[in-house]
Design an enzyme around this catalytic site. Sequence first.
Site, PDB file in Angstrom:
ATOM      1  CG  PHE A   1       3.001   6.808 -12.329  1.00  0.00           C
ATOM      2  CD1 PHE A   1       1.746   6.110 -12.297  1.00  0.00           C
ATOM      3  CD2 PHE A   1       3.656   6.935 -11.223  1.00  0.00           C
ATOM      4  CE1 PHE A   1       1.040   5.901 -11.096  1.00  0.00           C
ATOM      5  CE2 PHE A   1       3.206   6.527  -9.950  1.00  0.00           C
ATOM      6  CZ  PHE A   1       1.876   5.899  -9.852  1.00  0.00           C
TER       7      PHE A   1
ATOM      8  CE1 TYR B   1      -0.165  10.154 -12.439  1.00  0.00           C
ATOM      9  CE2 TYR B   1      -1.582  11.558 -11.508  1.00  0.00           C
ATOM     10  CZ  TYR B   1      -0.559  11.241 -12.259  1.00  0.00           C
ATOM     11  OH  TYR B   1      -0.177  12.376 -13.192  1.00  0.00           O
TER      12      TYR B   1
ATOM     13  CE  LYS C   1       5.254   0.979  -2.845  1.00  0.00           C
ATOM     14  NZ  LYS C   1       4.150   1.820  -2.039  1.00  0.00           N
ATOM     15  CB  THR C   2      10.442   3.602  -1.099  1.00  0.00           C
ATOM     16  OG1 THR C   2       9.468   3.636  -1.844  1.00  0.00           O
ATOM     17  CG2 THR C   2      11.678   4.171  -1.664  1.00  0.00           C
ATOM     18  CB  THR C   3      11.540   2.128   4.102  1.00  0.00           C
ATOM     19  OG1 THR C   3      10.865   3.356   4.081  1.00  0.00           O
ATOM     20  CG2 THR C   3      12.578   2.066   5.476  1.00  0.00           C
TER      21      THR C   3
ATOM     22  CG  ASP D   1       6.425   4.967  -7.773  1.00  0.00           C
ATOM     23  OD1 ASP D   1       5.460   4.411  -7.570  1.00  0.00           O
ATOM     24  OD2 ASP D   1       6.400   5.528  -6.453  1.00  0.00           O
TER      25      ASP D   1
ATOM     26  CB  VAL E   1      -0.794  -0.284   1.247  1.00  0.00           C
ATOM     27  CG1 VAL E   1       0.047   0.047   2.601  1.00  0.00           C
ATOM     28  CG2 VAL E   1      -1.983   1.143   1.190  1.00  0.00           C
ATOM     29  CB  THR E   2       0.328   4.963  -1.113  1.00  0.00           C
ATOM     30  OG1 THR E   2       1.042   5.940  -1.074  1.00  0.00           O
ATOM     31  CG2 THR E   2      -1.118   4.968  -0.493  1.00  0.00           C
TER      32      THR E   2
END
Lengths: 177, 136
Positions: free
Chosen positions: A87, A108, A64-66, A84, A59-60
Amino acid sequence: MILLTLKTCASFAKIGSPLKNGIVKIVTSPSFYRVSNNFGTSLSVCKEMSHFVIGVSGVTCGGKTTLSKLLQKSFPWCRVIHQDTYFYEDDSENHIRLGPELQNHANYELITSLNMDQMCKDVDAILEGPGTFSKLTNQAVDNTPNFETGHELLKSVGEIGKIWNGFDWKMLFDLLL
Amino acid sequence: MNDDDFCMISCLDFDNSKYSHVPILILEGFTLFECEPIFDRCNVRFFLTLVEEECRARRTERTYDPPDIPGYFDAAIWPGYVNHYSNFIQNRTGVTVFDGKTPIKDVWTQSLEIIACRLNEKYFFSENDAKKSIIA
């Protein structure tokens, strides 16, 4: 031990100018490729070094990025592709719009807002290339070298040789012929 | 997580030397597993979840390009996520789901254990057979 990707190995035999005096056979087994000539000389082996792919989704704002940054710390030689970056532009016709009450803002949150075909192509370009290259470079996806041509492949064999610190390619040819 | 936290937990004890010859590709994104070719290419899959209010709170703290307009969370973000989760993540084998409220260090540790396990299966399972087949 000699480590080559299957693709490199196969083209190595196909290009074959140093090997033209012998018939080169490549015997495959699940993880190993044995190269031999018509005199029965058999020279080791290419282990296919296919990529290991880690998918991190969620989920946003879920981390995830961490998590992918932390995994990069665990495997500093890895390459990373962020979804990302695929897009479509904000004014793209591919976007589904949210309607006038939300200012026709692009949605988005749908997979249709991303160019997934391009992402798949980029992923495949990395997966099909000689895997060892990911240790050599960590360049952006769009700079992924094209290894389709024999010349590039032969060069990549040389580069891989350099990685293994002075591997003696002449000796390999001598053994084969 | 701020930069200080990141530095503090960035030295987790994990010996990667055994795997240093393995090319690794990390794919990161919010609807990765909705794309079948991507799903199929992953050797391990992780998914982080949040409950709605925690997600809303975190989203409010961040800035996006283009910026979120009022009502975007309720009209797009949350319905999109619920739909994605129920159709592509829930009850699907091969995806490890983590609660995004778990300390990220624990998520990291657990995911590394899973990764190491899969790496061993893929690259070291037949190590002895491999040694036998090398011809000097």
